[in-house]
Design a protein around this motif. Sequence first.
Motif, mmCIF file in Angstrom:
data_model
loop_
_atom_site.group_PDB
_atom_site.id
_atom_site.type_symbol
_atom_site.label_atom_id
_atom_site.label_comp_id
_atom_site.label_asym_id
_atom_site.label_seq_id
_atom_site.Cartn_x
_atom_site.Cartn_y
_atom_site.Cartn_z
ATOM 1 N N GLY A 186 -36.160 22.249 -3.547
ATOM 2 C CA GLY A 186 -36.830 22.003 -2.278
ATOM 3 C C GLY A 186 -36.422 22.914 -1.143
ATOM 4 N N ALA A 187 -35.650 23.949 -1.424
ATOM 5 C CA ALA A 187 -35.159 24.824 -0.350
ATOM 6 C C ALA A 187 -36.259 25.694 0.250
ATOM 7 C CB ALA A 187 -34.023 25.698 -0.854
ATOM 8 N N GLY A 188 -37.274 26.053 -0.553
ATOM 9 C CA GLY A 188 -38.317 26.903 0.001
ATOM 10 C C GLY A 188 -39.252 27.458 -1.050
ATOM 11 N N ILE A 189 -40.234 28.216 -0.569
ATOM 12 C CA ILE A 189 -41.226 28.847 -1.435
ATOM 13 C C ILE A 189 -40.903 30.332 -1.537
ATOM 14 C CG2 ILE A 189 -43.670 29.422 -1.711
ATOM 15 C CD1 ILE A 189 -44.310 26.897 -0.089
ATOM 16 N N GLU A 190 -40.647 30.785 -2.753
ATOM 17 C CA GLU A 190 -40.368 32.198 -2.993
ATOM 18 C C GLU A 190 -41.179 32.647 -4.199
ATOM 19 O OE1 GLU A 190 -36.043 33.440 -1.470
ATOM 20 O OE2 GLU A 190 -36.009 32.202 -3.286
ATOM 21 N N LYS A 191 -42.412 33.052 -3.948
ATOM 22 C CA LYS A 191 -43.314 33.395 -5.049
ATOM 23 C C LYS A 191 -42.862 34.636 -5.809
ATOM 24 C CE LYS A 191 -47.759 32.884 -4.242
ATOM 25 N NZ LYS A 191 -49.082 32.937 -3.569
ATOM 26 N N THR A 192 -42.062 35.476 -5.171
ATOM 27 C CA THR A 192 -41.529 36.652 -5.866
ATOM 28 C C THR A 192 -39.999 36.668 -5.829
ATOM 29 O OG1 THR A 192 -41.803 37.999 -3.861
ATOM 30 C CG2 THR A 192 -43.585 38.063 -5.478
ATOM 31 N N GLY A 193 -39.386 35.495 -5.676
ATOM 32 C CA GLY A 193 -37.934 35.404 -5.705
ATOM 33 C C GLY A 193 -37.399 35.658 -7.106
ATOM 34 N N LYS A 194 -36.132 36.005 -7.186
ATOM 35 C CA LYS A 194 -35.511 36.371 -8.458
ATOM 36 C C LYS A 194 -35.642 35.254 -9.500
ATOM 37 C CE LYS A 194 -31.033 36.281 -8.699
ATOM 38 N NZ LYS A 194 -29.592 36.618 -8.531
ATOM 39 N N HIS A 195 -35.336 34.043 -9.120
ATOM 40 C CA HIS A 195 -35.366 32.938 -10.073
ATOM 41 C C HIS A 195 -36.807 32.587 -10.464
ATOM 42 C CE1 HIS A 195 -31.105 32.420 -9.677
ATOM 43 N NE2 HIS A 195 -31.195 32.226 -8.368
ATOM 44 N N THR A 196 -37.705 32.700 -9.514
ATOM 45 C CA THR A 196 -39.113 32.424 -9.808
ATOM 46 C C THR A 196 -39.657 33.426 -10.822
ATOM 47 O OG1 THR A 196 -39.410 31.595 -7.546
ATOM 48 C CG2 THR A 196 -41.405 32.084 -8.808
ATOM 49 N N LEU A 197 -39.373 34.696 -10.589
ATOM 50 C CA LEU A 197 -39.888 35.734 -11.485
ATOM 51 C C LEU A 197 -39.266 35.621 -12.879
ATOM 52 C CD1 LEU A 197 -40.090 38.862 -9.143
ATOM 53 C CD2 LEU A 197 -41.886 37.235 -9.759
ATOM 54 N N ALA A 198 -37.999 35.247 -12.962
ATOM 55 C CA ALA A 198 -37.368 35.064 -14.267
ATOM 56 C C ALA A 198 -38.040 33.922 -15.023
ATOM 57 C CB ALA A 198 -35.881 34.784 -14.094
ATOM 58 N N ALA A 199 -38.348 32.849 -14.304
ATOM 59 C CA ALA A 199 -39.028 31.720 -14.925
ATOM 60 C C ALA A 199 -40.441 32.107 -15.364
ATOM 61 C CB ALA A 199 -39.091 30.555 -13.937
ATOM 62 N N MET A 200 -41.115 32.890 -14.546
ATOM 63 C CA MET A 200 -42.475 33.303 -14.875
ATOM 64 C C MET A 200 -42.495 34.249 -16.071
ATOM 65 S SD MET A 200 -44.151 33.632 -11.072
ATOM 66 C CE MET A 200 -45.840 33.798 -11.665
ATOM 67 N N ALA A 201 -41.478 35.082 -16.192
ATOM 68 C CA ALA A 201 -41.381 35.956 -17.366
ATOM 69 C C ALA A 201 -41.242 35.120 -18.644
ATOM 70 C CB ALA A 201 -40.197 36.910 -17.216
ATOM 71 N N ARG A 202 -40.541 34.009 -18.547
ATOM 72 C CA ARG A 202 -40.401 33.106 -19.695
ATOM 73 C C ARG A 202 -41.755 32.501 -20.064
ATOM 74 N NH1 ARG A 202 -36.318 27.820 -20.007
ATOM 75 N NH2 ARG A 202 -37.106 27.000 -22.009
ATOM 76 N N VAL A 203 -42.569 32.176 -19.059
ATOM 77 C CA VAL A 203 -43.903 31.626 -19.310
ATOM 78 C C VAL A 203 -44.782 32.660 -20.019
ATOM 79 C CG1 VAL A 203 -45.996 30.719 -18.247
ATOM 80 C CG2 VAL A 203 -43.759 30.026 -17.364
ATOM 81 N N VAL A 204 -44.743 33.902 -19.550
ATOM 82 C CA VAL A 204 -45.522 34.965 -20.187
ATOM 83 C C VAL A 204 -45.108 35.130 -21.642
ATOM 84 C CG1 VAL A 204 -45.973 37.447 -20.224
ATOM 85 C CG2 VAL A 204 -45.996 36.220 -18.062
ATOM 86 N N ALA A 205 -43.814 35.109 -21.903
ATOM 87 C CA ALA A 205 -43.331 35.267 -23.273
ATOM 88 C C ALA A 205 -43.829 34.132 -24.162
ATOM 89 C CB ALA A 205 -41.809 35.319 -23.276
ATOM 90 N N ALA A 206 -43.807 32.905 -23.650
ATOM 91 C CA ALA A 206 -44.282 31.759 -24.427
ATOM 92 C C ALA A 206 -45.770 31.863 -24.691
ATOM 93 C CB ALA A 206 -43.962 30.464 -23.690
ATOM 94 N N ALA A 207 -46.518 32.307 -23.687
ATOM 95 C CA ALA A 207 -47.966 32.465 -23.858
ATOM 96 C C ALA A 207 -48.265 33.523 -24.918
ATOM 97 C CB ALA A 207 -48.611 32.833 -22.528
ATOM 98 N N LYS A 208 -47.627 34.665 -24.801
ATOM 99 C CA LYS A 208 -47.891 35.758 -25.749
ATOM 100 C C LYS A 208 -47.496 35.375 -27.169
ATOM 101 C CE LYS A 208 -47.737 39.670 -22.554
ATOM 102 N NZ LYS A 208 -47.068 40.953 -22.201
ATOM 103 N N ALA A 209 -46.414 34.635 -27.324
ATOM 104 C CA ALA A 209 -45.951 34.239 -28.654
ATOM 105 C C ALA A 209 -46.941 33.323 -29.356
ATOM 106 C CB ALA A 209 -44.594 33.558 -28.543
ATOM 107 N N ASN A 210 -47.803 32.668 -28.564
ATOM 108 C CA ASN A 210 -48.759 31.718 -29.132
ATOM 109 C C ASN A 210 -50.213 32.138 -28.954
ATOM 110 O OD1 ASN A 210 -47.164 29.103 -30.000
ATOM 111 N ND2 ASN A 210 -46.192 29.871 -28.132
ATOM 112 N N GLY A 211 -50.425 33.388 -28.546
ATOM 113 C CA GLY A 211 -51.782 33.895 -28.387
ATOM 114 C C GLY A 211 -52.543 33.275 -27.247
ATOM 115 N N LEU A 212 -51.835 32.831 -26.204
ATOM 116 C CA LEU A 212 -52.472 32.200 -25.057
ATOM 117 C C LEU A 212 -52.628 33.200 -23.904
ATOM 118 C CD1 LEU A 212 -50.624 28.751 -24.845
ATOM 119 C CD2 LEU A 212 -52.562 29.418 -26.284
ATOM 120 N N VAL A 213 -53.508 32.881 -22.990
ATOM 121 C CA VAL A 213 -53.685 33.667 -21.775
ATOM 122 C C VAL A 213 -52.631 33.229 -20.766
ATOM 123 C CG1 VAL A 213 -55.252 34.229 -19.882
ATOM 124 C CG2 VAL A 213 -56.154 33.874 -22.191
ATOM 125 N N ALA A 214 -51.992 34.187 -20.101
ATOM 126 C CA ALA A 214 -50.991 33.888 -19.078
ATOM 127 C C ALA A 214 -51.624 34.049 -17.707
ATOM 128 C CB ALA A 214 -49.789 34.814 -19.221
#
Length: 257
Positions: A186-214
């Motif tokens: 709840g500290a704030g919104i950081e759409k391009t913050g370090k932790h946000t981008l690391a989490a989003m990279a994990r989402v992309v990897a999961a999508a690609k591994a299963n043939g999904l659109v990210a």
Amino acid sequence: MAAAHFDLRSRLASGGPFLFSWMTAPSAALAGQVARLPFDGVCLDMQHGMIGFPDAVGMIAAINAAGRPALVRSLWNDAATPGQCFDAGASCVIAPMVNTRAQAELLVRAAKYPPMGSRSWGGYTAQQAAGLSPAEYLRGANRMTMVFAMIETVEALENVEAIAATPGLDGLFVGPSDLSIALSSGAGIEKTGKHTLAAMARVVAAAKANGLVAGAFGGNAEVIKTYLGLGFTFLAAAVEVELMQRGAAELNKALQV
């Protein structure tokens, strides 16, 4: 229906960026104009916008009439909205608050006809708009429509690999504002913050591994370019009210002497 005029699934499978506008105001007339802007589609926000299902019906028709796919961000991950929106002619439903594999399975069940799911029959508007017989529509509906699970909580991120492996799911869609709020307690919104981008990279990897659109909500050029660099291809580019605000600001600036 959108599927009669374009093939969203094939378009997304091409891998090129698919940038779409985002609407919050309930107006079919405005939706028709937004659909004619230089974006690839229009998403109706039923969760945080003012758009109810009766509004969405006319807006979906106006978007499709302009030759664009209509996308819908549903109010919640519920069993009713996907079928309703597909019946009205939407091409894609993005469901918020999908936090577990079980919830993703319920979403697919609501969005797909058997044997993939248990969507209720009755898409008369979609059939008529597409010019398809009931039998033709039934044969092609699961391919013509797509369903995305939103990843926007810590729980969803922890379960993202299991969610992505859900049979029948077509894509993952990150809500970076909510995800960054959750990751920062709840500290704030950081759409391009370090932790946000690391989490989003994990989402992309999961999508690609299963043939999904990210996919993800971008909102401006800088954020969109960052997300494209991570491997996202399905991106909300701009909200209609923000486009109006930017246009007004640009005009006022140009008029100043």
